[in-house]
Design a protein around this motif. Sequence first.
Motif, PDB file in Angstrom:
ATOM      1  N   UNK A  81     -10.018  -3.544   2.160  1.00  0.00           N
ATOM      2  CA  UNK A  81      -9.830  -2.242   2.826  1.00  0.00           C
ATOM      3  C   UNK A  81     -10.863  -1.240   2.319  1.00  0.00           C
ATOM      4  N   UNK A  82     -11.098  -1.244   0.988  1.00  0.00           N
ATOM      5  CA  UNK A  82     -12.037  -0.274   0.399  1.00  0.00           C
ATOM      6  C   UNK A  82     -13.433  -0.494   0.971  1.00  0.00           C
ATOM      7  N   UNK A  83     -13.801  -1.786   1.208  1.00  0.00           N
ATOM      8  CA  UNK A  83     -15.124  -2.061   1.771  1.00  0.00           C
ATOM      9  C   UNK A  83     -15.214  -1.606   3.225  1.00  0.00           C
ATOM     10  N   UNK A  84     -14.153  -1.851   3.974  1.00  0.00           N
ATOM     11  CA  UNK A  84     -14.154  -1.415   5.383  1.00  0.00           C
ATOM     12  C   UNK A  84     -14.281   0.104   5.463  1.00  0.00           C
ATOM     13  N   UNK A  85     -13.653   0.768   4.500  1.00  0.00           N
ATOM     14  CA  UNK A  85     -13.644   2.236   4.495  1.00  0.00           C
ATOM     15  C   UNK A  85     -15.049   2.800   4.242  1.00  0.00           C
ATOM     16  N   UNK A 119     -23.251   1.847  -0.559  1.00  0.00           N
ATOM     17  CA  UNK A 119     -22.490   3.107  -0.557  1.00  0.00           C
ATOM     18  C   UNK A 119     -23.472   4.204  -0.189  1.00  0.00           C
ATOM     19  N   UNK A 120     -23.292   4.822   0.982  1.00  0.00           N
ATOM     20  CA  UNK A 120     -24.262   5.835   1.404  1.00  0.00           C
ATOM     21  C   UNK A 120     -24.113   7.089   0.549  1.00  0.00           C
ATOM     22  N   UNK A 121     -25.260   7.750   0.332  1.00  0.00           N
ATOM     23  CA  UNK A 121     -25.217   8.945  -0.504  1.00  0.00           C
ATOM     24  C   UNK A 121     -24.370  10.020   0.156  1.00  0.00           C
ATOM     25  N   UNK A 122     -24.481  10.078   1.514  1.00  0.00           N
ATOM     26  CA  UNK A 122     -23.825  11.181   2.212  1.00  0.00           C
ATOM     27  C   UNK A 122     -22.312  10.995   2.296  1.00  0.00           C
ATOM     28  N   UNK A 123     -21.856   9.772   2.045  1.00  0.00           N
ATOM     29  CA  UNK A 123     -20.428   9.518   2.268  1.00  0.00           C
ATOM     30  C   UNK A 123     -19.589   9.924   1.066  1.00  0.00           C
ATOM     31  N   UNK A 124     -18.523  10.567   1.370  1.00  0.00           N
ATOM     32  CA  UNK A 124     -17.587  10.938   0.320  1.00  0.00           C
ATOM     33  C   UNK A 124     -16.948   9.654  -0.194  1.00  0.00           C
ATOM     34  N   UNK A 125     -17.178   9.261  -1.458  1.00  0.00           N
ATOM     35  CA  UNK A 125     -16.558   8.012  -1.900  1.00  0.00           C
ATOM     36  C   UNK A 125     -15.039   8.113  -1.896  1.00  0.00           C
ATOM     37  N   UNK A 126     -14.400   6.932  -1.754  1.00  0.00           N
ATOM     38  CA  UNK A 126     -12.945   6.923  -1.767  1.00  0.00           C
ATOM     39  C   UNK A 126     -12.461   7.466  -3.111  1.00  0.00           C
ATOM     40  N   UNK A 127     -13.212   7.119  -4.166  1.00  0.00           N
ATOM     41  CA  UNK A 127     -12.919   7.626  -5.493  1.00  0.00           C
ATOM     42  C   UNK A 127     -14.159   8.374  -5.954  1.00  0.00           C
ATOM     43  N   UNK A 167     -10.375  -1.214 -11.069  1.00  0.00           N
ATOM     44  CA  UNK A 167     -11.406  -1.398 -10.055  1.00  0.00           C
ATOM     45  C   UNK A 167     -11.008  -0.603  -8.821  1.00  0.00           C
ATOM     46  N   UNK A 168     -12.007  -0.212  -8.057  1.00  0.00           N
ATOM     47  CA  UNK A 168     -11.683   0.600  -6.891  1.00  0.00           C
ATOM     48  C   UNK A 168     -10.863  -0.201  -5.890  1.00  0.00           C
ATOM     49  N   UNK A 169      -9.728   0.298  -5.590  1.00  0.00           N
ATOM     50  CA  UNK A 169      -8.843  -0.324  -4.614  1.00  0.00           C
ATOM     51  C   UNK A 169      -8.363   0.770  -3.699  1.00  0.00           C
ATOM     52  N   UNK A 170      -8.071   0.399  -2.502  1.00  0.00           N
ATOM     53  CA  UNK A 170      -7.611   1.420  -1.574  1.00  0.00           C
ATOM     54  C   UNK A 170      -6.589   0.789  -0.633  1.00  0.00           C
ATOM     55  N   UNK A 171      -5.483   1.441  -0.464  1.00  0.00           N
ATOM     56  CA  UNK A 171      -4.432   0.885   0.386  1.00  0.00           C
ATOM     57  C   UNK A 171      -4.534   1.518   1.770  1.00  0.00           C
ATOM     58  N   UNK A 172      -4.745   0.686   2.783  1.00  0.00           N
ATOM     59  CA  UNK A 172      -4.811   1.211   4.153  1.00  0.00           C
ATOM     60  C   UNK A 172      -3.402   1.554   4.616  1.00  0.00           C
TER      61      UNK A 172
END
Length: 384
Positions: free
Chosen positions: A230-234, A280-288, A313-318
Amino acid sequence: MGKSSKDKRDAYYRLAKEQNWRARSAFKLIQIDEQFDLFSYAEPSQCTRVVDLCAAPGSWSQVLSRILIKGESFGRRAWVEKMEGFRKQAGGPVGENSKDDDVSGMGALGVQPPSAELKPRPNVKIVAIDLQPMAPLEGIIQMAADITHPSTVPLLMKAIDPDFDERNQTHKVDLVISDGAPDVTGLHDLDIYVQSQLLYSALTLAMKVLRPGGKFVAKIFRGRNVDLIFAQLKLVFERVHLAKPRSSRASSVEAFVVCEGYRPVKDWTPEIGDALNIPQRASQQPVHSEAQTRHVREDGIVELHFEDEESDPQRWIAPFLACGDLSAWDADATYRLPADYVSLPPVQPPTAPPYKEAIERKRAEAGAYGKTKDRLRTSHRDGT
Ligand SMILES: C[S@@+](CC[C@H](N)C(=O)[O-])C[C@H]1O[C@@H](n2cnc3c(N)ncnc32)[C@H](O)[C@@H]1O
């Protein structure tokens, strides 16, 4: 399980035959559309160009063909029309509805309201790909190919746009859907791993062809590390949800990621096998917000670590969304059928299933009364 027993134990299997769908999966796509408006009719997000990955036997392609090419009303549009009908009857205002207004309890699974007007769309292009051959479907360009193989990419691009030029790549597709599933081995971790590889291949193809703002829907098995996916898709989509259609058995690990608002990464061309390395694009607000490092594990899953060693590790719940009305048929329930119910044959038997040769061999070897020659030989020897 006999044919009529399966009709009782699987309402969607029975309904698929009654409503002329090649597979019960059609209802999953219709229920996801009901929730997410995948086939939006409104400009500028109107959906006319779609790629259907892992498409055989073709029920999702049937849904695409009937909604986009024939202009029939299913899913979100059928539900909106049903709501308007109720409002008219009740003398209330008619207009834009939110999905949460559904008071009918019927969902929008299918049977066309008599008044439903056909709304075919201009310039529709649908490409369907599968390893297996698929019986033809009106208006669908079909390709027999492996979505995990790099050679499939140019074939797909040419099918979408015959003038396609490698040097001048254009992103033209509104929606990529993938219902890919490996032959399940029963070894849970292995099945989940192979499924995630199919998902990454589908994602790579999607990132190559989607227009900015486009959508991606793919089957996923909910395993232990699904939050990393999910974190990668985000990283490349504005919104990511996990959808569980009512026609997908609650007891199954199957669900669907619904990703909306594609944001291509500048100066990066994804290649098959690269989906794990989305920059990870510079312009994108990271999830963390903290600084991270990437680590590709042996099993291919990317872990993102924060500089702060204490962090996970970075994890994100959709967000998880159940789709399809609660009073729609329950995929896990057994229903009583009328005594005179006639069980229907499948709409489209597989054209060349992998098990065909095995069945033919078994038939060729079979002797009288279903005994194989080997068993007959043994019987003669024994004098029985
Ligand atoms: C669940 S079925 C898809 C059902 C389809 N969505 C429908 O509605 O009829 C999964 C499909 O994935 C296909 N598949 C599995 N691995 C594949 C691959 N590497 N490339 C292309 N298709 C693949 C299988 O051949 C199978 O037809």
